[in-house]
Design a protein around this motif. Structure first.
Motif: not given
Length: 205
Positions: A151-156, A192-193, A195-202
């Motif tokens: 889900v986080a990947a898709l939110l990103a 939105f946050a 997704g951004v947080r997940f994208r930064a982590a990966i």
């Protein structure tokens, strides 16, 4: 030549694949966007009896795409080195990129024994250096469930709950519950946050 243009090739494969029994693919690149339509279609084909193994080039995948594949529970997805796209169909013929015709890409179906032998050598070499996508540790985020990471990947990539539900094959209610839990786990107040947080982590080195 069986198809011309990228969209023409996709339509041809969409129509033909229901007649195939086995499909072995090597894909050199991928993003989350196209996977949103590929994964539900793959689940349907597998449910109808298609034996499918997909090997994706790890370096060619965007991090969000890796996370979606790592969390997929239907089908066999591998990460490895696969710089050349190829599809082996029913162990009888191979789909390859054909020549450019009037500036447009084409797809060829090849049955020549020498070409098939070379395709099999490439397939076995790629598989020998691969590993199951669900064992990929580079896209894990501590404390999140597999589906929450999907889900986080898709939110990103900023898509709506309905599209996430369709991609993952779950209900919109389930997605919304996962989003709420995800936001709490990441300590953020908006999707939105998250997704951004997940994208930064990966994407951290």
């Amino acid at each position: 030549m069986v198809a011309r243009t990228t969209s023409g090739a996709q339509l041809w494969i969409h129509d033909e694949v229901t007649r195939w029994r086995e499909l072995l693919t090597v894909r050199p690149a991928g993003t989350a966007g196209p996977l949103r339509s590929i994964l539900p279609r793959n689940r349907e084909l597998i449910a109808n009896g298609l034996q499918m193994v997909s090997l994706w080039d790890w370096d060619g995948l965007k991090p969000e795409a890796r996370r979606l594949l790592a969390g997929e529970r239907v089908g066999r997805y591998l990460f490895g080195v696969g710089p050349v796209q190829m599809n082996l169909v029913d162990r009888r013929w191979v789909l390859l990129q054909g020549p450019m015709v009037e500036g447009e890409p084409t797809v060829m179906a090849v049955t020549d024994p020498a070409c098939l032998a070379a395709a099999w050598r490439y397939w076995h070499a790629a598989v020998a250096s691969s590993y199951p996508a669900d064992e990929d540790e580079a896209v894990e985020l501590e404390g999140l469930t597999t589906r929450q990471r999907q889900v986080a990947a898709l939110l990103a990539v900023d898509i709506r709950d309905e599209a996430i539900a369709e991609t993952l094959g779950v209900s919109v209610r389930t997605v919304r519950a996962d989003v709420a839990q995800l936001m709490a786990a990441l300590g953020v107040r908006s999707r939105f946050a998250a997704g951004v947080r997940f994208r930064a982590a990966i994407e951290e080195p």
